[in-house]
Design a protein around this motif. Structure first.
Motif, mmCIF file in Angstrom:
data_model
loop_
_atom_site.group_PDB
_atom_site.id
_atom_site.type_symbol
_atom_site.label_atom_id
_atom_site.label_comp_id
_atom_site.label_asym_id
_atom_site.label_seq_id
_atom_site.Cartn_x
_atom_site.Cartn_y
_atom_site.Cartn_z
ATOM 1 N N ALA A 89 0.831 -1.206 0.000
ATOM 2 C CA ALA A 89 0.000 0.000 0.000
ATOM 3 C C ALA A 89 0.865 1.254 0.000
ATOM 4 O O ALA A 89 0.574 2.216 -0.718
ATOM 5 N N MET A 90 1.945 1.248 0.782
ATOM 6 C CA MET A 90 2.814 2.424 0.816
ATOM 7 C C MET A 90 3.544 2.610 -0.512
ATOM 8 O O MET A 90 3.696 3.721 -1.004
ATOM 9 N N ARG A 91 3.983 1.499 -1.092
ATOM 10 C CA ARG A 91 4.780 1.602 -2.314
ATOM 11 C C ARG A 91 3.937 1.867 -3.555
ATOM 12 O O ARG A 91 4.343 2.621 -4.433
ATOM 13 N N PHE A 92 2.775 1.237 -3.641
ATOM 14 C CA PHE A 92 1.973 1.319 -4.858
ATOM 15 C C PHE A 92 0.620 1.997 -4.662
ATOM 16 O O PHE A 92 -0.197 2.005 -5.568
ATOM 17 N N GLY A 93 0.381 2.551 -3.470
ATOM 18 C CA GLY A 93 -0.933 3.132 -3.172
ATOM 19 C C GLY A 93 -1.369 4.192 -4.159
ATOM 20 O O GLY A 93 -2.513 4.198 -4.626
ATOM 21 N N ARG A 94 -0.487 5.101 -4.493
ATOM 22 C CA ARG A 94 -0.844 6.190 -5.409
ATOM 23 C C ARG A 94 -1.229 5.637 -6.788
ATOM 24 O O ARG A 94 -2.234 6.042 -7.359
#
Length: 91
Positions: A52-57
């Protein structure tokens, strides 16, 4: 160094619990099983947080796609397998 697969460890422990006749030993093994499952849960949660942190955007900005239920289900299984979150015996 030999790495033990946690899923195999859980399966083996469940089999030992099923075969054990001593109630005290079963309670000990159940406590160990609960601990192993908690570790698996925490590991999965950490992996998902990292994703989520790495690919959330990118995930939020991607257009929503609709798939037939069967295709969507197989894509989800493939994703979970890729992330190391599904065992080979998944339904």
């Amino acid at each position: 160094m030999h790495v033990i697969d946690p899923d195999d460890q859980i399966r083996e422990l469940c089999q030992q619990i099923a075969e054990e006749h001593d109630p005290d030993k079963v309670n000990e093994m159940c406590a160990t099983l609960r601990h192993l499952l908690q570790v698996q849960h925490d590991t999965t949660k950490l992996r998902l947080q990292n994703i989520a942190m790495r690919f959330g955007r990118q995930m939020r900005s991607a257009p929503a796609l609709s798939f037939p239920a069967e295709e969507s289900d197989s894509r989800l299984r493939a994703l979970l397998s890729f992330l190391g979150l599904a065992s080979g015996n998944a339904a």
